[in-house]
Design an enzyme around this catalytic site. Sequence first.
Site, PDB file in Angstrom:
ATOM      1  N   ARG A 116     -34.358  18.878   7.277  1.00  0.00           N
ATOM      2  CA  ARG A 116     -34.591  18.325   8.623  1.00  0.00           C
ATOM      3  C   ARG A 116     -35.338  19.287   9.544  1.00  0.00           C
ATOM      4  NH1 ARG A 116     -29.056  16.099   8.110  1.00  0.00           N
ATOM      5  NH2 ARG A 116     -29.301  13.950   7.414  1.00  0.00           N
ATOM      6  N   LYS A 138     -50.007  17.966  14.548  1.00  0.00           N
ATOM      7  CA  LYS A 138     -50.079  16.820  13.644  1.00  0.00           C
ATOM      8  C   LYS A 138     -49.915  17.313  12.213  1.00  0.00           C
ATOM      9  CE  LYS A 138     -52.681  13.182  15.962  1.00  0.00           C
ATOM     10  NZ  LYS A 138     -53.853  12.296  15.887  1.00  0.00           N
ATOM     11  N   GLU A 180     -66.234  18.810  13.922  1.00  0.00           N
ATOM     12  CA  GLU A 180     -65.159  18.699  14.913  1.00  0.00           C
ATOM     13  C   GLU A 180     -65.513  19.450  16.197  1.00  0.00           C
ATOM     14  OE1 GLU A 180     -62.558  16.800  14.839  1.00  0.00           O
ATOM     15  OE2 GLU A 180     -62.547  16.182  12.737  1.00  0.00           O
ATOM     16  N   LYS A 218     -59.328  21.436  22.529  1.00  0.00           N
ATOM     17  CA  LYS A 218     -58.310  20.631  21.830  1.00  0.00           C
ATOM     18  C   LYS A 218     -56.933  20.859  22.439  1.00  0.00           C
ATOM     19  CE  LYS A 218     -56.243  18.934  17.749  1.00  0.00           C
ATOM     20  NZ  LYS A 218     -56.198  18.740  16.303  1.00  0.00           N
ATOM     21  N   GLU A 228     -49.789  11.361  21.618  1.00  0.00           N
ATOM     22  CA  GLU A 228     -50.942  10.460  21.504  1.00  0.00           C
ATOM     23  C   GLU A 228     -50.659   9.073  22.072  1.00  0.00           C
ATOM     24  OE1 GLU A 228     -53.643   8.929  17.905  1.00  0.00           O
ATOM     25  OE2 GLU A 228     -53.623  11.106  18.049  1.00  0.00           O
ATOM     26  N   ARG A 232     -54.857  11.934  24.343  1.00  0.00           N
ATOM     27  CA  ARG A 232     -55.075  12.562  23.030  1.00  0.00           C
ATOM     28  C   ARG A 232     -55.882  11.666  22.091  1.00  0.00           C
ATOM     29  NH1 ARG A 232     -50.757  16.120  19.483  1.00  0.00           N
ATOM     30  NH2 ARG A 232     -52.099  16.454  17.697  1.00  0.00           N
ATOM     31  N   ASN A 236     -60.013  11.120  18.534  1.00  0.00           N
ATOM     32  CA  ASN A 236     -60.356  10.242  17.413  1.00  0.00           C
ATOM     33  C   ASN A 236     -61.798   9.740  17.471  1.00  0.00           C
ATOM     34  OD1 ASN A 236     -57.749   9.995  15.950  1.00  0.00           O
ATOM     35  ND2 ASN A 236     -57.044   9.188  17.899  1.00  0.00           N
ATOM     36  N   HIS A 239     -63.798   9.052  14.350  1.00  0.00           N
ATOM     37  CA  HIS A 239     -62.842   9.037  13.244  1.00  0.00           C
ATOM     38  C   HIS A 239     -62.434   7.636  12.796  1.00  0.00           C
ATOM     39  CE1 HIS A 239     -62.662  13.251  14.151  1.00  0.00           C
ATOM     40  NE2 HIS A 239     -61.734  13.483  13.252  1.00  0.00           N
ATOM     41  N   HIS A 243     -63.082   8.040   9.159  1.00  0.00           N
ATOM     42  CA  HIS A 243     -61.977   8.061   8.194  1.00  0.00           C
ATOM     43  C   HIS A 243     -62.131   6.941   7.163  1.00  0.00           C
ATOM     44  CE1 HIS A 243     -58.658  10.565  10.403  1.00  0.00           C
ATOM     45  NE2 HIS A 243     -59.463  11.314   9.671  1.00  0.00           N
ATOM     46  N   HIS A 260     -64.603  16.021   4.977  1.00  0.00           N
ATOM     47  CA  HIS A 260     -64.155  15.365   6.201  1.00  0.00           C
ATOM     48  C   HIS A 260     -65.244  15.375   7.272  1.00  0.00           C
ATOM     49  CE1 HIS A 260     -61.485  14.122   9.448  1.00  0.00           C
ATOM     50  NE2 HIS A 260     -61.895  15.167  10.148  1.00  0.00           N
TER      51      HIS A 260
END
Length: 356
Positions: A116, A138, A180, A218, A228, A232, A236, A239, A243, A260
């Site tokens: 956990r 993330k 990026e 960032k 997000e 935030r 994206n 993306h 993606h 990427h």
Amino acid sequence: MESISTKNAVVHFNSEVYTELNNYIKTAKPSKIFILVDTNTHDYCLPKFQERIESGEIAIEVMEMPNGEEHKSIDICTGVWEALSEYNADRKSLLINLGGGVVTDLGGFVASTYMRGITYINVPTSLLAMVDASVGGKTGVDLGSLKNQVGVINEGVMVGVDTSFLDTLPQNEMVSGFAEMLKHGLIYDEAYWNTLTHLENLDLSDLDRLIYDSIVIKNTVVTSDSTEQGLRKILNFGHTLGHAIESYFMENADKTPLLHGEAIAVGMILETYLSTKISGLSNDSLDTITKGILKTFSKVEITKADQQHIIELLKYDKKNSHGVVKFVLLEAIGKPKLDCVVSNDLILEAFDYYAN
């Protein structure tokens, strides 16, 4: 360079990385230290890193995973969880993720879920991980070819950016990370974008400052919206389609997989075109952005048949809600607009623009 405080962590740079990391180990006294690497960082980065770590009596175990996006999976997580268990890792253990975005994303997820949650530190070794993957908390893995479908948002206690690791990086990986940085300029800072698209005026000594500035952008965004729910989402940009393109090229045996940043570069051009149709971006800005991206990134051939498959993959994008695909677009350079709905016909128009 001055360290950057995030919501729950601190980003340190170059020699400070090792001073602060060793101070942390001395103060926190973890029960054991685990270092997660991939096959590349095991050979090229681990020896230098271990030379500078002072663990005293605390045992260090190294865990190695295969390199490559295709290994960013639950199966690899299971292997790392099992290794932690076999080495008697407890809740006071420390996991250090030494690698690119795959290692920092997967390692952060493993640490966040093992017992956990155990403490972790990211030491990014690729440009992409330095400016993006390792900052903001993330973590996660892919579900087949679908990017980052399983994960949690949970920051480590520290990020260590040692830019000398970039000396070990192939040129195409450096270029991938640059996408990026370009994105950070487009969504937040036109002056930063202009600097990045005129690198002929700079030399290698400027790279550290550009990386630093990218991390500041960032961090400013994610600190204001860690989960997000709003701002935030601007990260994206490029993306949504990027993606989908990356996933499509990864899952098709007759396609050469894209890095990427290569996929995101295509996505940014496509979404810049969409911005002229929906959010009021000028055609002059479209021309400037397209030329700026194509200065660094080669065109990718995407056929009409490919386009339909890519559009189909958009339904898996994490910004969607109630079955509607939502894009981040631009009103101007440095001025993004959230939650834009785009028709498939316009997306096909964007592909035509990119092809021509």
